[in-house]
Scaffold this motif. Sequence first.
Motif, PDB file in Angstrom:
ATOM      1  N   GLU A  70      25.763 -11.328  29.911  1.00 33.19           N
ATOM      2  CA  GLU A  70      26.918 -11.907  28.872  1.00 33.19           C
ATOM      3  C   GLU A  70      27.771 -10.731  28.544  1.00 33.19           C
ATOM      4  OE1 GLU A  70      22.271 -13.890  28.036  1.00 33.19           O
ATOM      5  OE2 GLU A  70      23.952 -11.999  28.765  1.00 33.19           O
ATOM      6  N   ARG A  71      27.033  -9.685  28.292  1.00 34.46           N
ATOM      7  CA  ARG A  71      28.043  -8.931  27.517  1.00 34.46           C
ATOM      8  C   ARG A  71      27.703  -7.240  27.826  1.00 34.46           C
ATOM      9  NH1 ARG A  71      30.179  -9.599  21.575  1.00 34.46           N
ATOM     10  NH2 ARG A  71      31.866 -11.102  22.944  1.00 34.46           N
ATOM     11  N   SER A  72      28.737  -5.667  27.724  1.00 38.31           N
ATOM     12  CA  SER A  72      28.178  -4.318  28.008  1.00 38.31           C
ATOM     13  C   SER A  72      29.463  -3.598  27.040  1.00 38.31           C
ATOM     14  CB  SER A  72      28.104  -4.104  29.521  1.00 38.31           C
ATOM     15  OG  SER A  72      28.498  -3.244  29.791  1.00 38.31           O
ATOM     16  N   GLY A  73      29.256  -2.975  26.547  1.00 41.71           N
ATOM     17  CA  GLY A  73      29.982  -2.461  25.743  1.00 41.71           C
ATOM     18  C   GLY A  73      30.763  -0.928  26.620  1.00 41.71           C
ATOM     19  N   ASN A  74      29.802  -0.192  27.136  1.00 39.78           N
ATOM     20  CA  ASN A  74      30.215   0.676  28.360  1.00 39.78           C
ATOM     21  C   ASN A  74      31.231   0.159  29.381  1.00 39.78           C
ATOM     22  OD1 ASN A  74      29.208   2.503  27.572  1.00 39.78           O
ATOM     23  ND2 ASN A  74      26.818   2.510  28.700  1.00 39.78           N
ATOM     24  N   GLY A  75      30.663  -1.639  29.871  1.00 42.13           N
ATOM     25  CA  GLY A  75      31.651  -2.381  30.402  1.00 42.13           C
ATOM     26  C   GLY A  75      33.088  -2.354  30.238  1.00 42.13           C
ATOM     27  N   ILE A  76      32.459  -2.658  28.638  1.00 43.76           N
ATOM     28  CA  ILE A  76      33.904  -3.055  28.041  1.00 43.76           C
ATOM     29  C   ILE A  76      35.377  -2.061  27.702  1.00 43.76           C
ATOM     30  CG2 ILE A  76      35.139  -4.144  25.833  1.00 43.76           C
ATOM     31  CD1 ILE A  76      32.950  -6.368  25.479  1.00 43.76           C
ATOM     32  N   ARG A  77      34.886  -0.931  27.887  1.00 44.52           N
ATOM     33  CA  ARG A  77      35.681   0.509  27.785  1.00 44.52           C
ATOM     34  C   ARG A  77      35.975   0.251  29.055  1.00 44.52           C
ATOM     35  NH1 ARG A  77      31.453   2.611  25.836  1.00 44.52           N
ATOM     36  NH2 ARG A  77      31.530   4.615  26.787  1.00 44.52           N
ATOM     37  N   ILE A  78      34.747   0.335  29.827  1.00 46.59           N
ATOM     38  CA  ILE A  78      35.541   0.505  31.516  1.00 46.59           C
ATOM     39  C   ILE A  78      36.462   0.119  31.856  1.00 46.59           C
ATOM     40  CG2 ILE A  78      34.316   1.185  33.960  1.00 46.59           C
ATOM     41  CD1 ILE A  78      32.013   2.225  33.306  1.00 46.59           C
TER      42      ILE A  78
END
Length: 277
Positions: A70-78
């Motif tokens: 559903e979501r990824s914090g590091n993925g969002i920044r990347i």
Amino acid sequence: MVTLKKYHGLGNDYLIYDPNQNRELLQERQIQLLCRRNTGVGADGILSGPVFENEKIKVRIFNPDGSEAERSGNGIRIFSKYLKDAGYVKEKCYELWTKAGPVQVEFLDEDASRMKVDMGYAAFGADSIHAVGFEGDMINESVFFCDNFYNITCVSMGNPHCVVFTEGIDTLDLGKTGPGFEHHPLFPDRINTEFVEVIDEHTLKMRVWERGAGETISCGTGTCASTVAAVLNGYCPRGEEIAIQIRGGVLYDTYLENGDVVMRGPAVEVFHGEWRE
């Protein structure tokens, strides 16, 4: 042939698959092959996007086993850094949509190597993490896992997390303990599990077992969930920035009075190339 880029956020690495530059859609088997460390490219997951729909910028996040997160914090920044690098986003602030809904991203420098992300509202009810056998908030609940009782606090950051406060996390055998949490009958949709050691009221140390990925050296939604759990259990103050030490470095999170969690951290490009199955 597939064109890919690879980025990492404090060691949590993702491959970026841009459908605007590739003709075929990735299948589950291809995702698994790509993410394998020894026989593929190697990654903690794949970010597929951007997809433009109704003036929204969307990304899909896939775990190494091919399941969708559903979501990824590091993925969002990347992914945000990729959007900036590729010229899709030119503003200092923009909105990115994940499967769990929108997040607000602010770039903190010109090359988009550091950013601040409003990860949205933290929830901690049993229904928000799809736990069975519980009702209401799951804060400091004693549950039997892996032949032991653990006090757990469950937090949803759009994806489900189970936080365990303990000591000596460096010596934990997560390869043994992690799967017991991930596949526990309490969590039919599986769960991400953080083992957290409190250093002081502004510093936490964390290791994480991610569903569909195993132990990773960094997890952005995991540090957010750990920060919320630390506040709820009285270890850290609300509204103040907390440093979370992970194996890949340090992320900085704040649990705001309005219930949102803000994350601050970096993202770095590693390489780009072509893959032939």
